[in-house]
Every structure is written in structure tokens, then in C-alpha cells.
Design a protein around this motif. Sequence first.
Motif, PDB file in Angstrom:
ATOM      1  N   LEU A   4       0.827  -1.204   0.000  1.00  0.00           N
ATOM      2  CA  LEU A   4       0.000   0.000   0.000  1.00  0.00           C
ATOM      3  C   LEU A   4       0.864   1.258   0.000  1.00  0.00           C
ATOM      4  CD1 LEU A   4      -3.026   0.168  -0.099  1.00  0.00           C
ATOM      5  CD2 LEU A   4      -3.030   0.578   2.347  1.00  0.00           C
ATOM      6  N   ASN A   8       0.415   4.211  -2.711  1.00  0.00           N
ATOM      7  CA  ASN A   8       0.027   5.573  -2.324  1.00  0.00           C
ATOM      8  C   ASN A   8       0.942   6.658  -2.885  1.00  0.00           C
ATOM      9  OD1 ASN A   8      -2.395   5.120  -0.995  1.00  0.00           O
ATOM     10  ND2 ASN A   8      -1.378   4.651   0.942  1.00  0.00           N
ATOM     11  N   LYS A  36      -8.719   8.798  -5.363  1.00  0.00           N
ATOM     12  CA  LYS A  36      -9.115   8.586  -3.961  1.00  0.00           C
ATOM     13  C   LYS A  36      -7.919   8.326  -3.041  1.00  0.00           C
ATOM     14  CE  LYS A  36     -13.427   8.596  -5.324  1.00  0.00           C
ATOM     15  NZ  LYS A  36     -14.060   9.883  -5.399  1.00  0.00           N
ATOM     16  N   ARG A  37      -6.699   8.394  -3.550  1.00  0.00           N
ATOM     17  CA  ARG A  37      -5.510   8.177  -2.713  1.00  0.00           C
ATOM     18  C   ARG A  37      -5.379   9.283  -1.679  1.00  0.00           C
ATOM     19  NH1 ARG A  37      -0.774   8.997  -4.813  1.00  0.00           N
ATOM     20  NH2 ARG A  37      -1.678  10.626  -6.023  1.00  0.00           N
ATOM     21  N   PRO A  38      -4.694   9.081  -0.600  1.00  0.00           N
ATOM     22  CA  PRO A  38      -4.062   7.817  -0.195  1.00  0.00           C
ATOM     23  C   PRO A  38      -5.094   6.851   0.386  1.00  0.00           C
ATOM     24  CG  PRO A  38      -3.677   9.469   1.489  1.00  0.00           C
ATOM     25  CD  PRO A  38      -4.435  10.147   0.372  1.00  0.00           C
ATOM     26  N   TYR A  39      -4.780   5.584   0.248  1.00  0.00           N
ATOM     27  CA  TYR A  39      -5.655   4.536   0.755  1.00  0.00           C
ATOM     28  C   TYR A  39      -5.178   4.136   2.147  1.00  0.00           C
ATOM     29  CZ  TYR A  39      -6.241   4.337  -4.290  1.00  0.00           C
ATOM     30  OH  TYR A  39      -6.429   4.674  -5.607  1.00  0.00           O
ATOM     31  N   ALA A  40      -6.106   4.053   3.086  1.00  0.00           N
ATOM     32  CA  ALA A  40      -5.766   3.669   4.459  1.00  0.00           C
ATOM     33  C   ALA A  40      -5.387   2.196   4.541  1.00  0.00           C
ATOM     34  CB  ALA A  40      -6.936   3.956   5.394  1.00  0.00           C
ATOM     35  N   ASP A  41      -6.005   1.390   3.694  1.00  0.00           N
ATOM     36  CA  ASP A  41      -5.727  -0.047   3.685  1.00  0.00           C
ATOM     37  C   ASP A  41      -6.197  -0.625   2.351  1.00  0.00           C
ATOM     38  OD1 ASP A  41      -8.549  -0.254   3.911  1.00  0.00           O
ATOM     39  OD2 ASP A  41      -8.433  -0.498   6.086  1.00  0.00           O
ATOM     40  N   ARG A  42      -5.983  -1.928   2.173  1.00  0.00           N
ATOM     41  CA  ARG A  42      -6.349  -2.562   0.906  1.00  0.00           C
ATOM     42  C   ARG A  42      -7.849  -2.457   0.644  1.00  0.00           C
ATOM     43  NH1 ARG A  42      -4.700  -8.698   0.034  1.00  0.00           N
ATOM     44  NH2 ARG A  42      -6.366  -8.970   1.533  1.00  0.00           N
ATOM     45  N   ASP A  43      -8.655  -2.563   1.686  1.00  0.00           N
ATOM     46  CA  ASP A  43     -10.103  -2.426   1.494  1.00  0.00           C
ATOM     47  C   ASP A  43     -10.476  -1.039   0.974  1.00  0.00           C
ATOM     48  OD1 ASP A  43     -10.806  -5.023   2.104  1.00  0.00           O
ATOM     49  OD2 ASP A  43     -11.151  -4.608   4.226  1.00  0.00           O
ATOM     50  N   ALA A  44      -9.751  -0.016   1.395  1.00  0.00           N
ATOM     51  CA  ALA A  44     -10.015   1.342   0.895  1.00  0.00           C
ATOM     52  C   ALA A  44      -9.678   1.428  -0.600  1.00  0.00           C
ATOM     53  CB  ALA A  44      -9.229   2.371   1.686  1.00  0.00           C
TER      54      ALA A  44
END
Length: 165
Positions: A4, A8, A36-44
Motif C-alpha cells: 500500500l 500511495n 481517492k488516494r491515499p488509501y488507508a488499507d487494501r479495502d479502501a
Amino acid sequence: MTTLGDINVMTRQAFVAGFGDVAEHSPWVAEQAWEKRPYADRDALIEAFAQALREAPREAKLALIRAHPDLATRAKLTADSTNEQAGARLDRLSADEFARFSRFNEAYKTRFGFPFIFAVRGATKHQILAAFEERLGNSPEKEFETALAQILRIFRFRLEDRVSP
């Protein structure tokens, strides 16, 4: 697998190069998800792809559905589709099974105007054929929504394969 942290900091171009094929022949989904980055986790990350699809105009959704191959086809498939269909053993059908899939594919496209979409991971050819039979009775609008739900499952599977948790 990609982390991730690496994702990011990717440029749009690098992100689309790495993930543009998650949505079958439709890199616009990855382009929208990149926003939509940054992603908090893979689900995001997975949710960003889902949101891109949900927010797209109907014509773009239909184009994405139509970009998917028929199941059990002998046509050239993307690497992801090839692996997914092989995992469901659709590359090892008897002549009778292949003919049945071909008939269902044609009947489905005639009825709905797009190919049958089924996230085949973890499914058997018998489950897929049963889903064909059941879904042929759906209304066009219900089947459009079902196809999109299956595409979201495909997104999840493909991203889980590529991105470490």
C-alpha cells in the motif's frame, strides 16, 4: 505483491499501468480510483475501484460489462481472465460442456445485450451453469445490476491478488 505504501506514492501513469487492467479493458476505472488516494488499507483501495464504477454513467458501466469475455470461450483472454477461468476448470470442458456454455452465452447475449458476468473464483462449472439458467429469467435491469455486482467481486479478487494486506 505491491504494498500500500508503494501504491500511495504512485503517479497516475504508474497506477494505471499497474492496475488499469483490473477492470477488463477499462483503465478509466483505475484512473478514477487513483483520485481517492491515499488509501488507508487494501479495502479502501478496493472501495475506490467500486466507487469509480458506482459513480460512472450508465453508458460507461455498460461498456465495462461488454468488455468482459464470454465464459469458456476459446477467444484470446486477458491474463487475469485466463487464470480465473482455468481456476474454475473452464479450460477443461468436454465437447458437450463447451457446447452448453456456448448455447448459454449466446442465449444470454441475445436476451440482455451483454455477456454473462460471473466472478468464477471458487466456483465449479456446475455452479456457473446453474447461475446461467437462473439468471436468464431475470429482468434486464436486475441482470444489469447483477453483472455490476459480479464485476465488483472480480475487482476485489484481482486487487487482493496484487496488493499485500
